[in-house]
Motif scaffolding. Structure first.
Motif, PDB file in Angstrom:
ATOM      1  N   GLU A 105      48.709  14.838 -67.487  1.00 41.48           N
ATOM      2  CA  GLU A 105      49.469  13.942 -68.360  1.00 41.48           C
ATOM      3  C   GLU A 105      48.521  13.076 -69.169  1.00 41.48           C
ATOM      4  N   VAL A 106      48.807  12.976 -70.463  1.00 45.65           N
ATOM      5  CA  VAL A 106      48.032  12.123 -71.366  1.00 45.65           C
ATOM      6  C   VAL A 106      48.857  10.866 -71.642  1.00 45.65           C
ATOM      7  N   SER A 107      48.257   9.705 -71.461  1.00 44.13           N
ATOM      8  CA  SER A 107      48.983   8.453 -71.688  1.00 44.13           C
ATOM      9  C   SER A 107      48.084   7.456 -72.410  1.00 44.13           C
ATOM     10  N   VAL A 108      48.709   6.524 -73.126  1.00 39.87           N
ATOM     11  CA  VAL A 108      47.984   5.444 -73.784  1.00 39.87           C
ATOM     12  C   VAL A 108      48.548   4.124 -73.294  1.00 39.87           C
ATOM     13  N   ASN A 109      47.687   3.134 -73.206  1.00 38.64           N
ATOM     14  CA  ASN A 109      48.107   1.810 -72.768  1.00 38.64           C
ATOM     15  C   ASN A 109      48.487   0.987 -73.982  1.00 38.64           C
ATOM     16  N   VAL A 110      49.757   0.571 -74.027  1.00 37.94           N
ATOM     17  CA  VAL A 110      50.279  -0.200 -75.149  1.00 37.94           C
ATOM     18  C   VAL A 110      50.824  -1.513 -74.610  1.00 37.94           C
ATOM     19  N   LYS A 111      50.174  -2.606 -74.983  1.00 32.08           N
ATOM     20  CA  LYS A 111      50.606  -3.939 -74.551  1.00 32.08           C
ATOM     21  C   LYS A 111      50.742  -4.007 -73.035  1.00 32.08           C
ATOM     22  N   GLY A 112      49.794  -3.397 -72.350  1.00 33.39           N
ATOM     23  CA  GLY A 112      49.765  -3.463 -70.903  1.00 33.39           C
ATOM     24  C   GLY A 112      50.596  -2.425 -70.188  1.00 33.39           C
ATOM     25  N   ALA A 113      51.333  -1.602 -70.913  1.00 35.05           N
ATOM     26  CA  ALA A 113      52.169  -0.572 -70.299  1.00 35.05           C
ATOM     27  C   ALA A 113      51.674   0.808 -70.705  1.00 35.05           C
ATOM     28  N   ASP A 114      51.631   1.733 -69.737  1.00 28.70           N
ATOM     29  CA  ASP A 114      51.207   3.105 -70.019  1.00 28.70           C
ATOM     30  C   ASP A 114      52.368   3.911 -70.570  1.00 28.70           C
ATOM     31  N   LYS A 115      52.126   4.610 -71.683  1.00 29.39           N
ATOM     32  CA  LYS A 115      53.145   5.440 -72.311  1.00 29.39           C
ATOM     33  C   LYS A 115      52.650   6.872 -72.357  1.00 29.39           C
ATOM     34  N   SER A 116      53.421   7.804 -71.788  1.00 28.63           N
ATOM     35  CA  SER A 116      53.062   9.212 -71.795  1.00 28.63           C
ATOM     36  C   SER A 116      53.261   9.789 -73.187  1.00 28.63           C
ATOM     37  N   VAL A 117      52.234  10.501 -73.696  1.00 32.24           N
ATOM     38  CA  VAL A 117      52.305  11.053 -75.049  1.00 32.24           C
ATOM     39  C   VAL A 117      52.176  12.571 -75.083  1.00 32.24           C
ATOM     40  N   HIS A 118      51.713  13.176 -73.986  1.00 28.30           N
ATOM     41  CA  HIS A 118      51.557  14.637 -73.996  1.00 28.30           C
ATOM     42  C   HIS A 118      51.339  15.130 -72.572  1.00 28.30           C
ATOM     43  N   THR A 119      51.715  16.368 -72.329  1.00 29.49           N
ATOM     44  CA  THR A 119      51.463  17.002 -71.036  1.00 29.49           C
ATOM     45  C   THR A 119      50.833  18.368 -71.251  1.00 29.49           C
ATOM     46  N   PHE A 120      49.697  18.609 -70.625  1.00 31.52           N
ATOM     47  CA  PHE A 120      49.063  19.920 -70.639  1.00 31.52           C
ATOM     48  C   PHE A 120      49.588  20.720 -69.453  1.00 31.52           C
ATOM     49  N   ASP A 121      49.974  21.949 -69.709  1.00 29.26           N
ATOM     50  CA  ASP A 121      50.515  22.796 -68.651  1.00 29.26           C
ATOM     51  C   ASP A 121      49.658  24.058 -68.513  1.00 29.26           C
ATOM     52  N   ASN A 159      31.359   9.214 -81.337  1.00 34.31           N
ATOM     53  CA  ASN A 159      30.749   8.054 -80.695  1.00 34.31           C
ATOM     54  C   ASN A 159      31.749   6.925 -80.490  1.00 34.31           C
ATOM     55  N   MET A 160      32.890   7.265 -79.927  1.00 31.73           N
ATOM     56  CA  MET A 160      33.944   6.274 -79.710  1.00 31.73           C
ATOM     57  C   MET A 160      34.379   6.299 -78.252  1.00 31.73           C
ATOM     58  N   PRO A 161      34.939   5.179 -77.764  1.00 29.83           N
ATOM     59  CA  PRO A 161      35.458   5.180 -76.396  1.00 29.83           C
ATOM     60  C   PRO A 161      36.662   6.102 -76.279  1.00 29.83           C
ATOM     61  N   ARG A 162      37.001   6.442 -75.062  1.00 27.40           N
ATOM     62  CA  ARG A 162      38.188   7.261 -74.825  1.00 27.40           C
ATOM     63  C   ARG A 162      39.419   6.549 -75.375  1.00 27.40           C
ATOM     64  N   SER A 163      40.248   7.283 -76.113  1.00 26.55           N
ATOM     65  CA  SER A 163      41.422   6.678 -76.741  1.00 26.55           C
ATOM     66  C   SER A 163      42.697   6.948 -75.964  1.00 26.55           C
ATOM     67  N   ALA A 164      42.590   7.578 -74.799  1.00 25.16           N
ATOM     68  CA  ALA A 164      43.757   7.826 -73.960  1.00 25.16           C
ATOM     69  C   ALA A 164      43.281   8.085 -72.536  1.00 25.16           C
ATOM     70  N   THR A 165      44.223   8.059 -71.618  1.00 28.74           N
ATOM     71  CA  THR A 165      43.951   8.373 -70.222  1.00 28.74           C
ATOM     72  C   THR A 165      44.557   9.731 -69.898  1.00 28.74           C
ATOM     73  N   VAL A 166      43.821  10.556 -69.165  1.00 31.56           N
ATOM     74  CA  VAL A 166      44.322  11.856 -68.728  1.00 31.56           C
ATOM     75  C   VAL A 166      44.333  11.864 -67.200  1.00 31.56           C
ATOM     76  N   THR A 167      45.508  12.130 -66.625  1.00 36.40           N
ATOM     77  CA  THR A 167      45.694  12.099 -65.182  1.00 36.40           C
ATOM     78  C   THR A 167      46.228  13.443 -64.698  1.00 36.40           C
ATOM     79  N   ALA A 168      45.687  13.930 -63.590  1.00 38.83           N
ATOM     80  CA  ALA A 168      46.169  15.179 -62.994  1.00 38.83           C
ATOM     81  C   ALA A 168      47.512  14.926 -62.319  1.00 38.83           C
ATOM     82  N   LYS A 169      48.510  15.713 -62.675  1.00 37.27           N
ATOM     83  CA  LYS A 169      49.828  15.602 -62.031  1.00 37.27           C
ATOM     84  C   LYS A 169      49.937  16.540 -60.842  1.00 37.27           C
TER      85      LYS A 169
END
Length: 366
Positions: A167-183, A196-206
């Motif tokens: 699952e790909v999620s972004v933190n918006v105003k302190g809340a994580d919002k899911s934006v995509h799922t890799f299957d 040369n930029m920081p990670r712009s989203a979080t990816v978590t194994a479901k």
């Protein structure tokens, strides 16, 4: 020549790329003029979501840019100096000692080869470079709930999915919002390494799963350097194609980026008479022979061609099946341009190609 990437160029190109992918404009050039004119007039910083490379059958879900706060209010994920200060010059020679090789079993190499076969970033690599990719990647096992990359962190690896759901999620105003799922397929993590930029989203194994990872230095050395070399090589090739002299430098550069290599061995058919026209070919190295089928079943050779020539354009222009066969004479390397790219990028040359078609030997180029 030592080239230094200007500050802000990565952000500017990244924003434009994501905007194009989101809006899908019919005319890329008109859209680019409008986009950069607006960007110049407004000069307002933007936040864009992570662009995720997936298989062509998938479409990455991208968050609404309205979800993001203005850049001057976001301190938590500000660009880190250690990342932005890095510079990579693709013209510099790499030290052979930098090459990384992670040993693999035959079964692992087979799985990895299958996993990377549809990755767009690797499309321009030749067979030797693909072997470098496979050598440089290492296997990672993940558990459900495990964070693979964290929004705001420095980019360390590029990841290709072998199996598992992520699952790909972004933190918006302190809340994580899911934006995509890799299957069970896809790749992610390339932007932080490319720009040369920081990670712009979080990816978590479901689920439990397996990833193939490539470290930042190997990614840049293989993927970015090869892309740079490919563009320069193909620009030089295209400069010597007479029919393309009407293209300006930017058009020729864009065309070079759209080409990808194909290699054929002695006697192998590159195109067959009667096949649908899938694209145009530029002979990068080697010789070809062109034949037509006779009614009695034999073939008649009508022409030969060598480095710096092209074929396959007339079937595209006339929207007809191939009317000749083209075979490799010895080992032949060609640069291939797909039909869709031909129609989009070679519009300025089509009329010239039509006028020049009568100068060709009958059926040559078809």
């Amino acid at each position: 020549m030592n080239l230094e990437i200007p500050d802000g160029l990565g952000d500017l190109l990244r924003d434009f790329t994501v905007s194009v992918l989101r809006e899908k404009p019919n005319d890329l050039y008109d859209y680019a003029v409008e986009y950069f004119t607006t960007a110049r007039d407004t000069r307002r910083p933007k936040e864009v979501p992570m662009y995720i490379i997936v298989d062509s059958d998938e479409e990455a879900g991208e968050p609404d840019p309205k979800m993001f706060q203005p850049k001057n209010t976001r301190n938590r994920y500000a660009r880190r100096q250690s990342v932005s200060a890095e510079r990579y010059d693709p013209e510099e020679d790499d030290d052979d000692d930098d090459r990384v090789v992670h040993p693999k079993t035959d079964a692992q190499r087979e799985r990895l080869t299958e996993a990377v076969s549809g990755i767009l970033l690797f499309r321009s690599l030749d067979s030797d470079q693909m072997q470098e990719v496979i050598d440089a990647m290492f296997e990672m096992k993940v558990k459900p709930g495990e964070t693979v990359i964290q929004q705001g962190d420095d980019g360390d690896n590029f990841y290709v999915i072998d199996d598992g759901i992520y699952e790909v999620s972004v933190n918006v105003k302190g809340a994580d919002k899911s934006v995509h799922t890799f299957d069970n397929r896809g790749s992610f993590g390339e932007l932080a390494l490319m720009y040369n930029m920081p990670r712009s989203a979080t990816v978590t194994a479901k689920t439990s799963g397996t990833l193939w990872a490539m470290d930042r230095n190997s990614f840049r050395r293989i993927v970015l350097k090869s892309a740079f070399k490919k563009r320069k090589k193909y620009e030089h090739l295209l400069e010597n194609v007479t029919i393309l002299q009407s293209l300006d430098h930017y058009e020729r550069m864009t065309l070079a980026d759209a080409l990808h290599p194909k290699i054929y061995q002695e006697g192998e058919a590159i195109i067959k008479q009667g096949d649908d026209a899938d694209g145009i070919y530029f002979v990068e190295d080697g010789h070809i022979r062109i034949t037509i089928d006779n009614p009695e079943g034999s073939e008649q050779e009508i022409a030969t061609r060598s480095t710096g020539t092209y074929f396959g354009e007339l079937a595209l222009i006339e929207n007809k099946p191939r009317t000749a066969n083209v075979y490799a004479v010895g080992k032949v390397k060609v640069a291939f341009l797909e039909r869709e790219c031909f129609e989009r990028l070679l519009g300025p040359c089509v009329d010239i190609m039509k006028r020049n078609s009568q100068l060709y030997t009958m059926y040559v180029g078809k």
